[in-house]
Design an enzyme around this catalytic site. Structure first.
Site, PDB file in Angstrom:
ATOM      1  N   HIS A  96      -3.040   4.723 -26.338  1.00 47.17           N
ATOM      2  CA  HIS A  96      -3.612   3.548 -25.676  1.00 47.17           C
ATOM      3  C   HIS A  96      -4.498   4.052 -24.547  1.00 47.17           C
ATOM      4  O   HIS A  96      -4.044   4.721 -23.641  1.00 47.17           O
ATOM      5  CB  HIS A  96      -2.500   2.643 -25.148  1.00 47.17           C
ATOM      6  CG  HIS A  96      -2.987   1.279 -24.758  1.00 47.17           C
ATOM      7  ND1 HIS A  96      -3.464   0.375 -25.689  1.00 47.17           N
ATOM      8  CD2 HIS A  96      -3.060   0.652 -23.560  1.00 47.17           C
ATOM      9  CE1 HIS A  96      -3.822  -0.740 -25.068  1.00 47.17           C
ATOM     10  NE2 HIS A  96      -3.589  -0.596 -23.779  1.00 47.17           N
ATOM     11  N   LYS A 119      -8.684  -7.894 -26.724  1.00 52.24           N
ATOM     12  CA  LYS A 119      -9.176  -7.350 -25.471  1.00 52.24           C
ATOM     13  C   LYS A 119      -9.531  -5.893 -25.695  1.00 52.24           C
ATOM     14  O   LYS A 119      -8.798  -5.158 -26.357  1.00 52.24           O
ATOM     15  CB  LYS A 119      -8.078  -7.474 -24.424  1.00 52.24           C
ATOM     16  CG  LYS A 119      -8.338  -6.752 -23.132  1.00 52.24           C
ATOM     17  CD  LYS A 119      -7.435  -7.328 -22.053  1.00 52.24           C
ATOM     18  CE  LYS A 119      -6.943  -6.247 -21.120  1.00 52.24           C
ATOM     19  NZ  LYS A 119      -6.095  -6.796 -20.053  1.00 52.24           N
ATOM     20  N   LYS A 178     -10.643  -2.328 -23.688  1.00 57.92           N
ATOM     21  CA  LYS A 178     -10.736  -1.637 -22.413  1.00 57.92           C
ATOM     22  C   LYS A 178     -12.111  -0.989 -22.298  1.00 57.92           C
ATOM     23  O   LYS A 178     -12.648  -0.464 -23.279  1.00 57.92           O
ATOM     24  CB  LYS A 178      -9.659  -0.564 -22.323  1.00 57.92           C
ATOM     25  CG  LYS A 178      -8.242  -1.126 -22.210  1.00 57.92           C
ATOM     26  CD  LYS A 178      -7.997  -1.687 -20.832  1.00 57.92           C
ATOM     27  CE  LYS A 178      -6.514  -1.989 -20.591  1.00 57.92           C
ATOM     28  NZ  LYS A 178      -6.298  -2.593 -19.275  1.00 57.92           N
ATOM     29  N   ASP A 210     -11.864  -5.600 -20.392  1.00 57.13           N
ATOM     30  CA  ASP A 210     -11.219  -5.287 -19.117  1.00 57.13           C
ATOM     31  C   ASP A 210     -11.809  -3.977 -18.601  1.00 57.13           C
ATOM     32  O   ASP A 210     -11.647  -2.932 -19.242  1.00 57.13           O
ATOM     33  CB  ASP A 210      -9.710  -5.148 -19.322  1.00 57.13           C
ATOM     34  CG  ASP A 210      -8.953  -4.945 -18.012  1.00 57.13           C
ATOM     35  OD1 ASP A 210      -9.599  -4.916 -16.939  1.00 57.13           O
ATOM     36  OD2 ASP A 210      -7.711  -4.815 -18.068  1.00 57.13           O
ATOM     37  N   GLU A 213     -12.700  -9.065 -17.421  1.00 55.03           N
ATOM     38  CA  GLU A 213     -11.580  -8.848 -16.517  1.00 55.03           C
ATOM     39  C   GLU A 213     -11.898  -7.741 -15.522  1.00 55.03           C
ATOM     40  O   GLU A 213     -12.310  -6.647 -15.914  1.00 55.03           O
ATOM     41  CB  GLU A 213     -10.322  -8.498 -17.326  1.00 55.03           C
ATOM     42  CG  GLU A 213      -9.081  -8.295 -16.462  1.00 55.03           C
ATOM     43  CD  GLU A 213      -7.813  -8.108 -17.288  1.00 55.03           C
ATOM     44  OE1 GLU A 213      -7.805  -8.518 -18.470  1.00 55.03           O
ATOM     45  OE2 GLU A 213      -6.846  -7.544 -16.764  1.00 55.03           O
ATOM     46  N   ASP A 220      -7.392  -9.236 -11.930  1.00 58.59           N
ATOM     47  CA  ASP A 220      -6.120  -8.546 -12.169  1.00 58.59           C
ATOM     48  C   ASP A 220      -5.800  -7.689 -10.938  1.00 58.59           C
ATOM     49  O   ASP A 220      -4.992  -8.087 -10.097  1.00 58.59           O
ATOM     50  CB  ASP A 220      -6.213  -7.723 -13.459  1.00 58.59           C
ATOM     51  CG  ASP A 220      -4.918  -6.999 -13.790  1.00 58.59           C
ATOM     52  OD1 ASP A 220      -3.931  -7.163 -13.058  1.00 58.59           O
ATOM     53  OD2 ASP A 220      -4.878  -6.251 -14.797  1.00 58.59           O
ATOM     54  N   LYS A 269       1.129 -10.503 -13.471  1.00 61.68           N
ATOM     55  CA  LYS A 269       2.007  -9.462 -14.002  1.00 61.68           C
ATOM     56  C   LYS A 269       3.263  -9.461 -13.142  1.00 61.68           C
ATOM     57  O   LYS A 269       3.174  -9.294 -11.915  1.00 61.68           O
ATOM     58  CB  LYS A 269       1.351  -8.084 -13.945  1.00 61.68           C
ATOM     59  CG  LYS A 269       0.222  -7.895 -14.949  1.00 61.68           C
ATOM     60  CD  LYS A 269      -0.453  -6.545 -14.771  1.00 61.68           C
ATOM     61  CE  LYS A 269      -1.593  -6.379 -15.755  1.00 61.68           C
ATOM     62  NZ  LYS A 269      -2.440  -5.213 -15.413  1.00 61.68           N
ATOM     63  N   GLU A 309      -0.906 -11.232 -22.900  1.00 62.85           N
ATOM     64  CA  GLU A 309      -1.072  -9.999 -23.680  1.00 62.85           C
ATOM     65  C   GLU A 309       0.271  -9.287 -23.738  1.00 62.85           C
ATOM     66  O   GLU A 309       0.350  -8.082 -23.532  1.00 62.85           O
ATOM     67  CB  GLU A 309      -2.182  -9.122 -23.077  1.00 62.85           C
ATOM     68  CG  GLU A 309      -2.054  -8.923 -21.604  1.00 62.85           C
ATOM     69  CD  GLU A 309      -3.265  -8.232 -20.978  1.00 62.85           C
ATOM     70  OE1 GLU A 309      -4.338  -8.201 -21.601  1.00 62.85           O
ATOM     71  OE2 GLU A 309      -3.121  -7.734 -19.855  1.00 62.85           O
TER      72      GLU A 309
HETATM   73 MN    MN Z   1      -6.212  -5.600 -16.408  1.00 67.72          MN
END
Ligand code: MN
Length: 373
Positions: free
Chosen positions: A22, A167, A169, A198, A224, A249, A273, A327
């Site tokens: 990831h 999403k 990155k 993001d 994001e 975020d 979060k 997510e």
């Molecule tokens: Mn984020």
């Protein structure tokens, strides 16, 4: 209510393998590390909480190693001997002993909620006001490999029926190449699914102002955290510049951050979060500030295991303002998990667990297997 008190609070670090790497802007994770906080009451009831940071301390400064020290040395003495059914009070006491360290505090508070719920036989969402929704939609985070493999992965996920938004990155490459990659993906997926990106705070304002309109024009639905969390002014100007929503975020961690982002119009959506806010109760308070400003909330992730995802599902399931999905895909990315009862994902999303406490049961053999030496 129970008069049992916390007899002990122990912590353990575990490292779980991922199904595929990831990618984040600063690193690529093949494993995810977790800090488990395990509480036992004088009645012999056990509860567990989990803290996790996305890949390491780059996101917010904490790591599973720092959390272990902070909990063992400073927070465990605060909750030991106390009534676990008073998380608001106990976390206020923890705040007087330890500043910051929101992720570590969230693990402890989660364990208190779990053991409280198990003691009284109620799921955590009932301790938080009851269910507002039964399921929470789940966006899938695509890998950062070639455009072809990303589209392949998205097509597989679409045909599974479990996800309709993705999403990606950004921030690991130079902006021109990064934007070109996203535009290629958005061209293929844009009509079939929602595509979101993001930046994880990777760009400065000039770079963001230069490149984000190209992403908007290519059909990207949401941006994001393009700029650093502290740069609330830039977030506000970018939110004005773009027609698509800007989600905060890194800019929304504390309650005070949330207030400032709202008063400065620095986001259209909050990514909540549980860990970055410092727990379930804190996530709920941040959501209240978003609601006061008319902003929807999204349930973000730090790649939790089933323990952390269950906790997030309980609180987001209880909050009216979490209208922008989640997510909470962590368990789907893990090659190994640490619970015996898997969470349920359907076309409606992640179902909020219904068992007592967090509604998950630790798989002790897996916990032992993946405990760090
Ligand atoms: Mn984020």
């Amino acid at each position: 209510m129970s008069h049992a008190t916390v007899e002990r609070l122990d912590t353990v670090i575990i490292d779980l393998p991922l199904r595929r790497p990831h990618k984040f802007k600063s690193m690529s994770a093949t494993h995810q590390s977790y800090l488990l906080a395990r509480v036992r009451t004088t009645d012999g009831v056990e509860g567990v909480g989990e803290a996790v940071v996305p890949g390491g301390p780059w996101w917010g400064g904490e790591s599973v190693e720092t959390m272990k020290v902070v909990i063992d040395t400073y927070i465990a003495p605060v909750v030991t001997g106390a009534d676990p059914a008073r998380p608001e009070l106990l976390m206020a006491r923890a705040d007087r002993v330890v500043a910051g360290n929101a992720f570590a505090k969230a693990a402890v508070e989660m364990a208190l909620f779990d053991v409280w719920g198990k003691t009284v036989g109620l799921p955590v969402h009932q301790l938080l006001g009851g269910l507002y929704r039964d399921s929470i939609p789940v966006t899938w985070a695509l890998g950062a490999d070639s455009v072809e493999s990303v589209i392949d992965e998205a097509e597989q996920k679409l045909s599974s029926g479990l996800h309709s938004s993705f999403k990606l990155k950004m921030g690991a490459q130079d902006p021109a190449a990064d934007v070109e990659r996203i535009i290629a993906v958005a061209k293929v997926l844009g009509d079939k699914a929602s595509v979101r990106v993001d930046l994880n705070a990777a760009w400065d304002e000039i770079t963001a102002a230069r490149w984000l309109p190209s992403l908007e024009a290519a059909g990207v639905d949401l941006i994001e955290q393009p700029v650093p969390g502290w740069n609330v002014g830039a977030m506000s100007r970018l939110a004005d510049q773009l027609r698509i929503p800007v989600m905060a975020d890194e800019s929304v961690q504390t309650l005070h951050d949330a207030m400032r982002v709202c008063t400065e119009g620095a986001a259209d959506i909050f990514s909540l979060k549980v860990h970055k806010h410092g727990g379930l109760l804190a996530a709920r308070k941040v959501g209240g500030i978003a609601a006061a400003a008319g902003l929807p909330c999204h349930g973000g992730t730090s790649i939790e295991s089933s323990v952390g995802v269950a906790a997030a599902a309980h609180v987001y399931g209880a909050m009216a303002e979490v209208t922008f999905g989640s997510e909470l895909f962590g368990p789907m990315l893990l090659a190994e998990d640490i619970v015996t009862n898997e969470l349920t994902y359907t076309a409606d999303g992640l179902r909020v667990p219904s068992g007592p406490g967090l509604g998950v049961t630790l798989d002790e053999a897996k916990v032992a297997e993946f405990t760090r030496d």
